[in-house]
Write a protein that holds these residues in place. Sequence first.
Motif, PDB file in Angstrom:
ATOM      1  N   ASP A 114     -47.697 -88.329  63.651  1.00  0.00           N
ATOM      2  CA  ASP A 114     -48.363 -87.358  64.533  1.00  0.00           C
ATOM      3  C   ASP A 114     -49.836 -87.728  64.682  1.00  0.00           C
ATOM      4  O   ASP A 114     -50.709 -87.065  64.134  1.00  0.00           O
ATOM      5  N   PRO A 115     -50.122 -88.777  65.433  1.00  0.00           N
ATOM      6  CA  PRO A 115     -51.497 -89.256  65.544  1.00  0.00           C
ATOM      7  C   PRO A 115     -52.384 -88.424  66.456  1.00  0.00           C
ATOM      8  O   PRO A 115     -53.568 -88.748  66.623  1.00  0.00           O
ATOM      9  N   GLU A 116     -51.838 -87.361  67.047  1.00  0.00           N
ATOM     10  CA  GLU A 116     -52.601 -86.511  67.941  1.00  0.00           C
ATOM     11  C   GLU A 116     -52.607 -85.086  67.404  1.00  0.00           C
ATOM     12  O   GLU A 116     -51.634 -84.655  66.774  1.00  0.00           O
ATOM     13  N   PRO A 117     -53.667 -84.319  67.648  1.00  0.00           N
ATOM     14  CA  PRO A 117     -53.740 -82.938  67.151  1.00  0.00           C
ATOM     15  C   PRO A 117     -52.627 -82.078  67.754  1.00  0.00           C
ATOM     16  O   PRO A 117     -52.254 -82.257  68.917  1.00  0.00           O
ATOM     17  N   PRO A 118     -52.083 -81.131  66.996  1.00  0.00           N
ATOM     18  CA  PRO A 118     -51.095 -80.205  67.560  1.00  0.00           C
ATOM     19  C   PRO A 118     -51.751 -79.287  68.573  1.00  0.00           C
ATOM     20  O   PRO A 118     -52.881 -78.824  68.370  1.00  0.00           O
ATOM     21  N   VAL A 119     -51.080 -79.034  69.653  1.00  0.00           N
ATOM     22  CA  VAL A 119     -51.631 -78.229  70.740  1.00  0.00           C
ATOM     23  C   VAL A 119     -51.281 -76.762  70.514  1.00  0.00           C
ATOM     24  O   VAL A 119     -50.142 -76.412  70.214  1.00  0.00           O
ATOM     25  N   GLY A 120     -52.291 -75.903  70.642  1.00  0.00           N
ATOM     26  CA  GLY A 120     -52.046 -74.468  70.594  1.00  0.00           C
ATOM     27  C   GLY A 120     -51.997 -73.876  69.208  1.00  0.00           C
ATOM     28  O   GLY A 120     -51.675 -72.692  69.062  1.00  0.00           O
ATOM     29  N   LEU A 121     -52.292 -74.670  68.171  1.00  0.00           N
ATOM     30  CA  LEU A 121     -52.278 -74.160  66.812  1.00  0.00           C
ATOM     31  C   LEU A 121     -53.702 -74.169  66.254  1.00  0.00           C
ATOM     32  O   LEU A 121     -54.497 -75.048  66.594  1.00  0.00           O
ATOM     33  N   PRO A 122     -54.035 -73.206  65.395  1.00  0.00           N
ATOM     34  CA  PRO A 122     -55.402 -73.124  64.888  1.00  0.00           C
ATOM     35  C   PRO A 122     -55.724 -74.264  63.933  1.00  0.00           C
ATOM     36  O   PRO A 122     -54.834 -74.868  63.337  1.00  0.00           O
ATOM     37  N   GLY A 123     -57.018 -74.552  63.803  1.00  0.00           N
ATOM     38  CA  GLY A 123     -57.463 -75.546  62.843  1.00  0.00           C
ATOM     39  C   GLY A 123     -58.142 -76.730  63.492  1.00  0.00           C
ATOM     40  O   GLY A 123     -58.260 -76.823  64.720  1.00  0.00           O
ATOM     41  N   ILE A 124     -58.597 -77.643  62.646  1.00  0.00           N
ATOM     42  CA  ILE A 124     -59.232 -78.866  63.105  1.00  0.00           C
ATOM     43  C   ILE A 124     -58.331 -80.047  62.763  1.00  0.00           C
ATOM     44  O   ILE A 124     -57.571 -80.012  61.798  1.00  0.00           O
ATOM     45  N   ALA A 125     -58.424 -81.100  63.550  1.00  0.00           N
ATOM     46  CA  ALA A 125     -57.654 -82.327  63.310  1.00  0.00           C
ATOM     47  C   ALA A 125     -58.635 -83.441  62.971  1.00  0.00           C
ATOM     48  O   ALA A 125     -59.622 -83.646  63.674  1.00  0.00           O
ATOM     49  N   VAL A 126     -58.346 -84.163  61.884  1.00  0.00           N
ATOM     50  CA  VAL A 126     -59.253 -85.206  61.400  1.00  0.00           C
ATOM     51  C   VAL A 126     -58.448 -86.400  60.914  1.00  0.00           C
ATOM     52  O   VAL A 126     -57.265 -86.280  60.560  1.00  0.00           O
ATOM     53  N   ALA A 127     -59.082 -87.557  60.871  1.00  0.00           N
ATOM     54  CA  ALA A 127     -58.430 -88.738  60.306  1.00  0.00           C
ATOM     55  C   ALA A 127     -58.382 -88.653  58.795  1.00  0.00           C
ATOM     56  O   ALA A 127     -57.417 -89.100  58.155  1.00  0.00           O
ATOM     57  N   GLU A 128     -59.430 -88.087  58.193  1.00  0.00           N
ATOM     58  CA  GLU A 128     -59.473 -87.841  56.753  1.00  0.00           C
ATOM     59  C   GLU A 128     -60.482 -86.724  56.523  1.00  0.00           C
ATOM     60  O   GLU A 128     -61.294 -86.407  57.395  1.00  0.00           O
ATOM     61  N   TRP A 129     -60.431 -86.135  55.331  1.00  0.00           N
ATOM     62  CA  TRP A 129     -61.248 -84.941  55.083  1.00  0.00           C
ATOM     63  C   TRP A 129     -61.719 -84.952  53.642  1.00  0.00           C
ATOM     64  O   TRP A 129     -60.925 -85.173  52.727  1.00  0.00           O
TER      65      TRP A 129
END
Length: 249
Positions: A114-129
């Motif tokens: 899943d290399p792309e952020p989920p659409v319509g769901l809360p939160g942030i998408a990152v490569a690492e954290w």
Amino acid sequence: MNAAPLHMAGQRLMLDPAGLLAWPSEQLLVAADLHLEKGSSFAAAGRFLPPYDTRETLERLALALRRWKPARLVLLGDSFHDRHGCARLHAADCAALQRMLAGLEVVWVLGNHDPEPPVGLPGIAVAEWRRGPLMFRHIAEPGANFEVSGHYHPKASMPTRAGTVTRPCFLTDARRLLLPAFGAYTGGLEVRDPAIAALFPRGGRAFLLGQDRLFSFPTGPLRGARPPATENAPSLPDGAPVLTQLGGD
């Protein structure tokens, strides 16, 4: 559930027998490799499986959220089985996921599925954290320190007096922690496979998932080691590591 404590980078972490990591002082819960909508992905390719994996995975996640009551949820990649998985969520499952994520700080670490952020769901998408001294990413990096990751779906086999037992597991040493896959339809990779063994050349400690507790044993050096035999063993061979039942503190 009787979680087991693990200390890394001066932090007290808790390994949940459901296959999640809790960091109580940070009110943080971590899960890896949910692979939501794997069943529907297989169905689209003509390999039909019962289409209930997403619901089962979400129900288990909801139980863990109620148990730990975190403020933050980190999902370590491959949360969906493919880049279109979020769009295939059944309306009821999507609503349930929205409800359980409401009010949480959600971090979607991107994975290879899943290399792309989920659409319509809360939160942030990152490569690492990064949080404090710990780095959270999907795939472990050789030589990294104080790293928490998923991707490999680790499992381990051990001979017992009742025969060989194979279960998903956590795998850790002083530098890194691999989480088991949390998804209902996820398989596993033996910890002695070269892909995992290369990350733990001096060995580590495996924590096999039990029904409500963990069973721990040292792996010894993994690089170049052969997987254990799978035939039934009436007793532990001489010198075999003994499974240690862990729970609480």
